[in-house]
Design a protein around this motif. Structure first.
Motif, PDB file in Angstrom:
ATOM      1  N   UNK A  96       0.820  -1.211   0.000  1.00  0.00           N
ATOM      2  CA  UNK A  96       0.000   0.000   0.000  1.00  0.00           C
ATOM      3  C   UNK A  96       0.855   1.264   0.000  1.00  0.00           C
ATOM      4  N   UNK A  97       2.101   1.128   0.440  1.00  0.00           N
ATOM      5  CA  UNK A  97       3.016   2.288   0.462  1.00  0.00           C
ATOM      6  C   UNK A  97       3.881   2.348  -0.793  1.00  0.00           C
ATOM      7  N   UNK A  98       3.644   1.457  -1.743  1.00  0.00           N
ATOM      8  CA  UNK A  98       4.438   1.427  -2.983  1.00  0.00           C
ATOM      9  C   UNK A  98       3.500   1.666  -4.172  1.00  0.00           C
ATOM     10  N   UNK A  99       3.262   2.920  -4.511  1.00  0.00           N
ATOM     11  CA  UNK A  99       2.247   3.201  -5.540  1.00  0.00           C
ATOM     12  C   UNK A  99       2.613   2.681  -6.931  1.00  0.00           C
ATOM     13  N   UNK A 100       3.907   2.548  -7.241  1.00  0.00           N
ATOM     14  CA  UNK A 100       4.286   2.115  -8.591  1.00  0.00           C
ATOM     15  C   UNK A 100       4.182   0.600  -8.718  1.00  0.00           C
ATOM     16  N   UNK A 101       3.349   0.109  -9.644  1.00  0.00           N
ATOM     17  CA  UNK A 101       3.265  -1.348  -9.845  1.00  0.00           C
ATOM     18  C   UNK A 101       4.623  -1.940 -10.228  1.00  0.00           C
ATOM     19  N   UNK A 215       8.157   9.127  -2.716  1.00  0.00           N
ATOM     20  CA  UNK A 215       9.005   9.826  -3.683  1.00  0.00           C
ATOM     21  C   UNK A 215       8.321   9.693  -5.045  1.00  0.00           C
ATOM     22  N   UNK A 216       7.304  10.532  -5.294  1.00  0.00           N
ATOM     23  CA  UNK A 216       6.470  10.379  -6.493  1.00  0.00           C
ATOM     24  C   UNK A 216       7.265  10.380  -7.802  1.00  0.00           C
ATOM     25  N   UNK A 217       8.326  11.200  -7.871  1.00  0.00           N
ATOM     26  CA  UNK A 217       9.091  11.238  -9.120  1.00  0.00           C
ATOM     27  C   UNK A 217       9.791   9.897  -9.370  1.00  0.00           C
ATOM     28  N   UNK A 218      10.327   9.299  -8.308  1.00  0.00           N
ATOM     29  CA  UNK A 218      10.954   7.982  -8.451  1.00  0.00           C
ATOM     30  C   UNK A 218       9.942   6.946  -8.906  1.00  0.00           C
ATOM     31  N   UNK A 219       8.739   7.028  -8.352  1.00  0.00           N
ATOM     32  CA  UNK A 219       7.679   6.085  -8.753  1.00  0.00           C
ATOM     33  C   UNK A 219       7.396   6.232 -10.245  1.00  0.00           C
ATOM     34  N   UNK A 220       7.295   7.471 -10.655  1.00  0.00           N
ATOM     35  CA  UNK A 220       6.988   7.761 -12.056  1.00  0.00           C
ATOM     36  C   UNK A 220       8.119   7.255 -12.971  1.00  0.00           C
ATOM     37  N   UNK A 221       9.361   7.561 -12.589  1.00  0.00           N
ATOM     38  CA  UNK A 221      10.509   7.132 -13.399  1.00  0.00           C
ATOM     39  C   UNK A 221      10.613   5.614 -13.451  1.00  0.00           C
ATOM     40  N   UNK A 222      10.261   4.946 -12.366  1.00  0.00           N
ATOM     41  CA  UNK A 222      10.330   3.482 -12.332  1.00  0.00           C
ATOM     42  C   UNK A 222       9.354   2.872 -13.329  1.00  0.00           C
ATOM     43  N   UNK A 223       8.193   3.500 -13.462  1.00  0.00           N
ATOM     44  CA  UNK A 223       7.206   3.011 -14.427  1.00  0.00           C
ATOM     45  C   UNK A 223       7.761   3.133 -15.845  1.00  0.00           C
ATOM     46  N   UNK A 225      10.905   3.345 -16.676  1.00  0.00           N
ATOM     47  CA  UNK A 225      12.113   2.531 -16.829  1.00  0.00           C
ATOM     48  C   UNK A 225      11.770   1.086 -17.206  1.00  0.00           C
ATOM     49  N   UNK A 226      10.694   0.586 -16.654  1.00  0.00           N
ATOM     50  CA  UNK A 226      10.334  -0.823 -16.861  1.00  0.00           C
ATOM     51  C   UNK A 226      10.170  -1.162 -18.345  1.00  0.00           C
ATOM     52  N   UNK A 227       9.773  -0.176 -19.137  1.00  0.00           N
ATOM     53  CA  UNK A 227       9.539  -0.455 -20.560  1.00  0.00           C
ATOM     54  C   UNK A 227      10.614   0.166 -21.453  1.00  0.00           C
ATOM     55  N   UNK A 228      11.659   0.712 -20.831  1.00  0.00           N
ATOM     56  CA  UNK A 228      12.701   1.354 -21.627  1.00  0.00           C
ATOM     57  C   UNK A 228      13.510   0.311 -22.391  1.00  0.00           C
ATOM     58  N   UNK A 229      13.804   0.595 -23.654  1.00  0.00           N
ATOM     59  CA  UNK A 229      14.384  -0.419 -24.544  1.00  0.00           C
ATOM     60  C   UNK A 229      15.804  -0.857 -24.185  1.00  0.00           C
ATOM     61  N   UNK A 230      16.669   0.079 -23.860  1.00  0.00           N
ATOM     62  CA  UNK A 230      18.077  -0.277 -23.678  1.00  0.00           C
ATOM     63  C   UNK A 230      18.565   0.010 -22.266  1.00  0.00           C
ATOM     64  N   UNK A 231      17.904  -0.588 -21.289  1.00  0.00           N
ATOM     65  CA  UNK A 231      18.349  -0.351 -19.924  1.00  0.00           C
ATOM     66  C   UNK A 231      19.424  -1.379 -19.524  1.00  0.00           C
ATOM     67  N   UNK A 232      20.361  -0.911 -18.713  1.00  0.00           N
ATOM     68  CA  UNK A 232      21.405  -1.816 -18.210  1.00  0.00           C
ATOM     69  C   UNK A 232      20.942  -2.554 -16.972  1.00  0.00           C
ATOM     70  N   UNK A 233      20.034  -1.906 -16.216  1.00  0.00           N
ATOM     71  CA  UNK A 233      19.557  -2.502 -14.971  1.00  0.00           C
ATOM     72  C   UNK A 233      18.047  -2.697 -15.046  1.00  0.00           C
ATOM     73  N   UNK A 234      17.576  -3.721 -14.354  1.00  0.00           N
ATOM     74  CA  UNK A 234      16.146  -4.040 -14.380  1.00  0.00           C
ATOM     75  C   UNK A 234      15.313  -2.963 -13.675  1.00  0.00           C
TER      76      UNK A 234
END
Lengths: 235, 246
Positions: A96-101, A215-223, A225-234
């Protein structure tokens, strides 16, 4: 911290084979979007991470550790069930404290991996009966208790991972001096100790009263990042 | 843990009772995905197969295999290894081990699970805690001298595949010589010249896998660890030093 130090060092070591190396703790997305460009930025990023996600995770790790302490092999069946129920409630409260799926998926995957590793590294009867993919801080806290550690140890360990992960990842993500990256952690140690003590002080609180720093911006960036094509980290 | 062991853990303890876990390693671009696609295509009628792919970026290899249509999509799982593909098959196999155990549980009983490493260099090999046996894939386009260079994968994988032999004339590589070099580096252990375009060579590969699977079932296959790279010598101005990868 005289007792259990060896257990904490084992659990909090980034080289423990539990898959943590594939994650940057949100740093990759922050670097890609230009929010972290140098060591000073990294210091601000880590401070933000420690005081938000880190502090929340530390409180849940401490609470999970407290829930399990004493519920060893000789515990009464009723006690065991109580412990498992409390762990499950903590897990739901942390969801409940982790808004980003995306971040929820990452946390459960890391928790599952840690539990899988600890089943082999430090077998304990409750590991089979626990939910198999708990949030990482819940798995960490439970694993800490199984190593005979205390809530403050669990909080320290989770906080250490929350800053050491990005600090190791940074050299792969931008032009950074690894010494500078670790100096940044060294400078944060007072803050990390303070957060850990605070988290441990709440280990017996009702789960719904545990902190929820966002940290709403981190949540947003994590979403993103999950679909970013050339990421080095999961993540 | 006794009676509380889960299916997956019992499986881990008794190799013959669970699928054969076969790793496919080798440098980037040598055709690991194509080798897996060829195996699936040729064996899917007679064996129940699952595949775990490893990628640095997203799930490229899993998508390739799904697009090839060689297996039902749900039997192909991608593990994202981050920037360290070698770590995921050697130092920290947890992500891959969970993916393999999940496949074995979800589609029980499987005969074979193929684990494709994210392409790395010549020193990356699978840990025996993850796979029962491993292929090491080289290709003629990488140069005829690669086989001579040795290393743990070339030297001690269960089988070395020299892939894309149909390209040999175009890249000026003498295939029999390359196979010979590899065989010598392996002290006689098997080496197979392969081309996805030459059915006979694919059939030879399948025959090797069938034999391995039979030995796995009968308990006569003994997993061996190619091991980390042997300590080796680096020359420098001061005469060089012995370098050990630990």
């Amino acid at each position: 911290m005289t007792h259990g130090t060896a257990g904490l060092l084992l659990l909090a070591d980034g080289r423990l084979p539990a898959g943590g190396y594939a994650h940057s703790g949100g740093l990759e997305a922050a670097v890609r979007t230009g929010r972290v460009r140098d060591t000073a930025d990294l210091g601000r990023f880590l401070t933000g991470r420690a005081t938000t996600t880190g502090a929340t995770n530390a409180a849940f790790a401490a609470a999970a550790c407290a829930a399990l302490r004493g519920a060893g092999a000789d515990a009464e069946p009723g006690e065991e069930q109580q412990t498992l129920t409390r762990l499950a409630v903590l897990d739901t409260e942390l969801d409940a404290r982790t808004p980003s799926p995306a971040l929820r998926r990452v946390s459960h995957a890391l928790g599952r991996q840690l539990l899988r590793a600890l089943k082999a590294v430090n077998p304990h009867p409750l590991q089979q009966r626990m939910q198999q993919g708990p949030n990482h801080p819940v798995a960490f806290g439970a694993g800490a208790a199984m190593l005979g550690l205390t809530p403050v140890d669990a909080a320290r360990g989770v906080l250490h991972e929350s800053v050491s992960g990005p600090s190791s990842a940074v050299v792969k993500l931008m032009s950074a001096d690894p010494f500078d990256a670790y100096r940044t952690i060294a400078e944060l140690r007072g803050l990390l100790d303070e957060i850990a003590e605070d988290a441990a002080g709440r280990a017996l609180d009702h789960p719904e009263d545990l902190p929820s720093y966002g940290a709403p911006l981190s949540d947003h960036l994590a979403e993103d990042h999950e679909t970013h094509e050339t990421r080095l980290f999961a993540s | 843990m006794g009676s509380e062991n889960t299916v997956e853990e019992q499986g881990t303890d008794t190799p013959g009772a669970r699928s054969l876990r076969l790793g496919v390693a080798g440098p980037v671009g040598t055709g690991k995905s194509s080798v897996i696609a060829a195996l699936c295509r040729a064996l899917s009628e007679e064996m129940r197969i699952g595949v775990v792919t490893n990628d640095i970026y997203t799930d490229e290899d899993a998508r390739f295999l799904k697009a090839e249509g060689v297996l039902p999509e749900e039997r192909i799982r991608a593990v994202e290894t981050g920037a360290c593909p070698h770590t995921a098959i050697r130092d920290d196999v947890t992500m891959n081990l969970l993916a393999v155990e999940d496949l074995e549980q979800d589609f029980a009983p499987l005969d074979i699970v193929l684990v494709e490493s994210g392409g790395d260099n010549l020193t990356a090999t699978f840990s025996p805690s993850l796979v029962d046996a491993q292929l090491f894939v080289l290709d003629v386009a990488g140069g005829g001298d690669v086989a001579r260079k040795g290393g743990p994968g070339i030297g001690r994988a269960d089988l070395v595949v020299v892939n894309k032999v149909d390209l040999a004339d175009h890249v000026g590589v003498d295939v029999p010589q390359m196979v010979d070099d590899a065989t010598r580096a392996r002290e006689g252990a098997p080496v197979l010249a392969l081309s996805g375009k030459r059915w006979g060579t694919v059939e030879q590969l399948c025959e090797w896998v069938r034999g391995l699977h039979r030995r796995h079932l009968s308990g006569t296959h003994v997993p061996t660890d190619p091991g980390p790279m042997a300590p080796h010598f680096h020359a420098d101005e001061e005469g060089g030093y012995l370098h050990s990868h630990v």
